[in-house]
Design an enzyme around this catalytic site. Structure first.
Site, PDB file in Angstrom:
ATOM      1  N   LYS A  41      74.871  45.983  62.504  1.00  0.00           N
ATOM      2  CA  LYS A  41      76.185  45.406  62.751  1.00  0.00           C
ATOM      3  C   LYS A  41      76.021  44.116  63.532  1.00  0.00           C
ATOM      4  O   LYS A  41      75.044  43.927  64.246  1.00  0.00           O
ATOM      5  CB  LYS A  41      77.075  46.371  63.545  1.00  0.00           C
ATOM      6  CG  LYS A  41      77.569  47.577  62.766  1.00  0.00           C
ATOM      7  CD  LYS A  41      78.527  48.414  63.609  1.00  0.00           C
ATOM      8  CE  LYS A  41      79.059  49.594  62.817  1.00  0.00           C
ATOM      9  NZ  LYS A  41      79.995  50.424  63.621  1.00  0.00           N
ATOM     10  N   TYR A  76      79.023  38.894  62.152  1.00  0.00           N
ATOM     11  CA  TYR A  76      79.266  38.550  60.753  1.00  0.00           C
ATOM     12  C   TYR A  76      79.907  39.704  59.990  1.00  0.00           C
ATOM     13  O   TYR A  76      80.636  39.509  59.032  1.00  0.00           O
ATOM     14  CB  TYR A  76      77.944  38.185  60.072  1.00  0.00           C
ATOM     15  CG  TYR A  76      76.913  39.292  60.149  1.00  0.00           C
ATOM     16  CD1 TYR A  76      76.894  40.318  59.221  1.00  0.00           C
ATOM     17  CD2 TYR A  76      75.976  39.316  61.171  1.00  0.00           C
ATOM     18  CE1 TYR A  76      75.968  41.346  59.307  1.00  0.00           C
ATOM     19  CE2 TYR A  76      75.047  40.324  61.266  1.00  0.00           C
ATOM     20  CZ  TYR A  76      75.043  41.341  60.333  1.00  0.00           C
ATOM     21  OH  TYR A  76      74.127  42.362  60.414  1.00  0.00           O
ATOM     22  N   VAL A 117      75.948  45.956  57.805  1.00  0.00           N
ATOM     23  CA  VAL A 117      74.969  46.169  56.737  1.00  0.00           C
ATOM     24  C   VAL A 117      74.791  47.670  56.548  1.00  0.00           C
ATOM     25  O   VAL A 117      74.587  48.401  57.522  1.00  0.00           O
ATOM     26  CB  VAL A 117      73.613  45.515  57.062  1.00  0.00           C
ATOM     27  CG1 VAL A 117      72.616  45.756  55.928  1.00  0.00           C
ATOM     28  CG2 VAL A 117      73.776  44.024  57.308  1.00  0.00           C
ATOM     29  N   LYS A 135      75.229  43.879  52.493  1.00  0.00           N
ATOM     30  CA  LYS A 135      75.724  43.156  53.670  1.00  0.00           C
ATOM     31  C   LYS A 135      77.158  42.725  53.414  1.00  0.00           C
ATOM     32  O   LYS A 135      77.425  41.926  52.523  1.00  0.00           O
ATOM     33  CB  LYS A 135      74.831  41.935  53.938  1.00  0.00           C
ATOM     34  CG  LYS A 135      75.178  41.150  55.194  1.00  0.00           C
ATOM     35  CD  LYS A 135      74.169  40.016  55.391  1.00  0.00           C
ATOM     36  CE  LYS A 135      74.419  39.245  56.673  1.00  0.00           C
ATOM     37  NZ  LYS A 135      73.435  38.149  56.863  1.00  0.00           N
ATOM     38  N   ASP A 189      64.685  28.298  61.714  1.00  0.00           N
ATOM     39  CA  ASP A 189      65.025  29.415  62.604  1.00  0.00           C
ATOM     40  C   ASP A 189      64.070  30.588  62.386  1.00  0.00           C
ATOM     41  O   ASP A 189      64.504  31.742  62.310  1.00  0.00           O
ATOM     42  CB  ASP A 189      66.474  29.849  62.368  1.00  0.00           C
ATOM     43  CG  ASP A 189      66.992  30.763  63.476  1.00  0.00           C
ATOM     44  OD1 ASP A 189      66.422  30.724  64.579  1.00  0.00           O
ATOM     45  OD2 ASP A 189      67.952  31.512  63.227  1.00  0.00           O
TER      46      ASP A 189
END
Length: 611
Positions: free
Chosen positions: A33, A36, A39, A54, A151
């Site tokens: 969680k 956004y 999942v 997702k 990233d």
């Protein structure tokens, strides 16, 4: 047990809401969680494969978040590689214009590298080597596409129990083009500080290279070797201090090329630090691994190797062959044009919908051809068949066919009864000659007008019902044109009664009309019968009617072909038929008069054949 089952069913309903592909997946459990969304692990009932779904909710609440989601799903579609997580499917939203959530189906990975590092203190040198090999192989593919991930960190590297790693989370990634302004390219850079290259910490250079990802891979590999982060800085200054503690202060040549005045002054004023030997920092590591790590963590980005050069290092001898490691074609500017201009939420919504259609080939074809539908809430039977064919196409002809769900808009058409009389309309004189069947079937339903010699007219049909809104049940009413119906979504046509084979008697409708003073139709005198016969003949052949007309010349079915003859032959044949069936037509007229007396119009629907 039953309570758990009901709870699970409720969870699935809440998770999927109105999305039509929900029946394809069986939800197992929630595995993640975040801000956004959520999942869940699930099983694809078509293939039996375990997947991760997702759910990203309210994606258009902030346009920056929507752009990030668009960027990620676009890049994952373009970057197909064994060491990059794969999107297997994206569910089709119920509406093109109004959807807020999307469901992205990924291959299921059991954990991530962060958890692997924390939970395993018995990793071997072979593990270290294989982990780094997979990361560099993925990075080579990403960089040859001119993409910078930006990233990379252990939490963004998924892992399985068989030591398989896959890079994920491309939300901060960018595609580098030669004319991309650097100031715009890096303004939103918010990657995790611990894995950030020194040139990003101090804004050292105006032009950045893929070396920023190489640095991140070096930090991750060092964390795999030691089990803890290499540079856990509390802020940017602390981060630079930790870097120089290990690597030593940069050379004056490196400092002189720093464009940022403040950063250049800070590095120049820093006390002299000598680098620490990597063999001292990592005493149990393979010397070849440390040699490669030292190159990956070079302070000056121009001293770092590319991913391809790193794969050629002796550390991977016997494992890697540079010539067999795949490369990717550079991504075109057109794919990321939205990054270079100001876009609205509606623009992003349309672009995301276009990406979703990449996983629905048949609908994508319709979209490109401009024949797509704007809503998918209530699919018709034709849409259901298309869904089945699209499923078979996507699965290479294998797998079970999606069961036909009975939708209210695909129910059989029933008789429509109007509570008020239908306004008088002109009746078409259609229908080919019935003398003999034709040997040549015709494909255009408009051609019977040419055969009969009549100008095209609009046949009588029920008044058009407004288009259904989501949640409103409205029976299907197809547009009529010259006795034919046309599906607005399909190029195929439905032709109503375009041909009729010879037969002994036409269909009859029976009714009784009571004359004042007479108990039944059988008590009519010969003169009254003759009067009714004349009225019936006039009604059957007139171009207009005063209230309601049942055209009994139209049979309840038709064939694909029709005879060709001139209008005089057709008229003679029809006159013979009317003469033989005069009694039936009289009864028809009586039924019409009775319907008019009751002010109720009945519009019969004949069966039609699709072709």
């Amino acid at each position: 047990m039953q309570q758990d089952q009901r709870k699970k069913s409720s969870t699935e309903a809440d998770f999927f809401t109105e999305y039509g592909d929900a029946s394809r997946y069986k939800i197992q459990e929630v595995i993640g969680k975040g801000s956004y969304g959520v999942v869940c692990s699930a099983i694809d009932v078509h293939t039996g494969e375990k997947v991760a779904i997702k759910k990203i909710h309210d994606i258009f609440e902030h346009i920056s978040d929507a752009a990030r989601i668009l960027r990620e799903i676009k890049l994952l579609r373009l970057l197909r590689h064994p060491d990059i997580v794969e999107i297997k499917h994206i569910m089709l939203p119920p509406s093109r214009r109004d959807f807020k959530d999307i469901y992205v189906v990924f291959e299921l990975m059991e954990s991530d590298l962060h958890q692997v590092i924390k939970a395993n203190d018995d990793l071997t040198k072979e593990h270290y080597q294989f982990f780094l090999y997979q990361l560099l192989r993925a990075l080579k593919y990403i960089h040859t596409a001119n993409v910078y991930h930006r990233d990379l960190k252990p939490k963004n590297i998924l892992a399985n129990s068989n030591c398989k790693l896959k890079i994920c989370d491309f939300g901060l990634a960018r595609v580098a083009f030669n004319d991309t302004p650097t100031t715009i390219f890096w303004t939103d850079y918010v990657a995790t500080r611990w894995y950030r290259a020194p040139e990003l910490c101090g804004s050292f250079f105006s032009k950045y290279t893929p070396a920023i990802d190489i640095w991140s891979i070096g930090c991750i590999f060092a964390e795999v070797l030691t089990g803890k982060p290499l540079f856990p800085g509390k802020n940017v200054v602390h981060q630079l201090d930790l870097m120089t503690d290990l690597l030593g202060t940069p050379s004056m040549d490196t400092i002189s090329r720093v464009r940022n005045d403040k950063a250049r002054r800070y590095l120049s004023s820093m006390r002299k630090k000598e680098p620490i030997l990597f063999s001292q920092k990592f005493p149990s590591a393979d010397p070849l691994a440390l040699d490669l790590l030292q190159k990956l963590l070079a302070f000056d980005p121009k001293d770092r190797p590319t991913a391809e050069e790193a794969l050629a290092h002796p550390y991977f001898k016997g494992l890697a062959k540079v010539e067999r490691e795949p490369s990717c074609q550079p991504i075109t500017k057109m794919e990321f044009e939205f990054e270079r201009r100001r876009v609205t939420k509606e623009d992003i919504r349309e672009l995301i919908f276009r990406e979703i259609l990449e996983y629905h080939p048949q609908l994508l074809k319709d979209y490109i051809n401009g024949t797509e539908r704007t809503t998918f809430l209530y699919p018709s039977a034709v849409d259901q068949f298309r869904k089945q064919f699209a499923h078979l196409e996507e699965n290479g002809g294998n797998g079970p066919v999606i069961p036909m769900d009975r939708k209210h808009t695909s129910l059989p058409r029933s008789t429509i009864v109007h509570s008020t009389p239908i306004p008088a309309k002109e009746q078409p004189r259609i229908g080919p000659s019935r003398d003999k069947p034709s040997d040549e079937p015709y494909s255009n339903p408009r051609e019977f007008d040419r055969f009969s010699g009549n100008a095209p007219r609009t046949s009588q049909a029920p008044q058009r019902v407004p288009t259904a809104r989501p949640g409103r049940v409205v029976g299907p009413v197809l547009p009529y044109e010259n006795g034919a119906t046309k599906d607005s979504y399909d190029a195929r046509r439905l032709a109503m009664n375009s041909g009729y084979p010879p037969q002994q008697q036409i269909p009859q409708a029976y009714g009784y009309y009571q004359i004042p003073g007479k108990s039944a139709c059988s008590e009519l005198s010969q003169a009254e019968r003759y009067t009714l016969h004349q009225q019936a003949y006039t009604c059957a052949n007139s171009a207009t009617v005063t209230d309601v007309a049942l055209d009994m010349r139209a049979p309840p079915f038709h064939l694909s072909g029709g005879p060709k003859s001139d209008s005089s032959e057709r008229l003679a044949a029809e006159t013979n038929l009317y003469t033989r069936s005069l009694n039936g037509l009289a009864a028809t007229a009586a039924g019409v008069a009775a319907s008019a007396h009751r002010k109720v119009g009945v519009v019969p629907y004949g069966m039609s054949r699709m072709y």
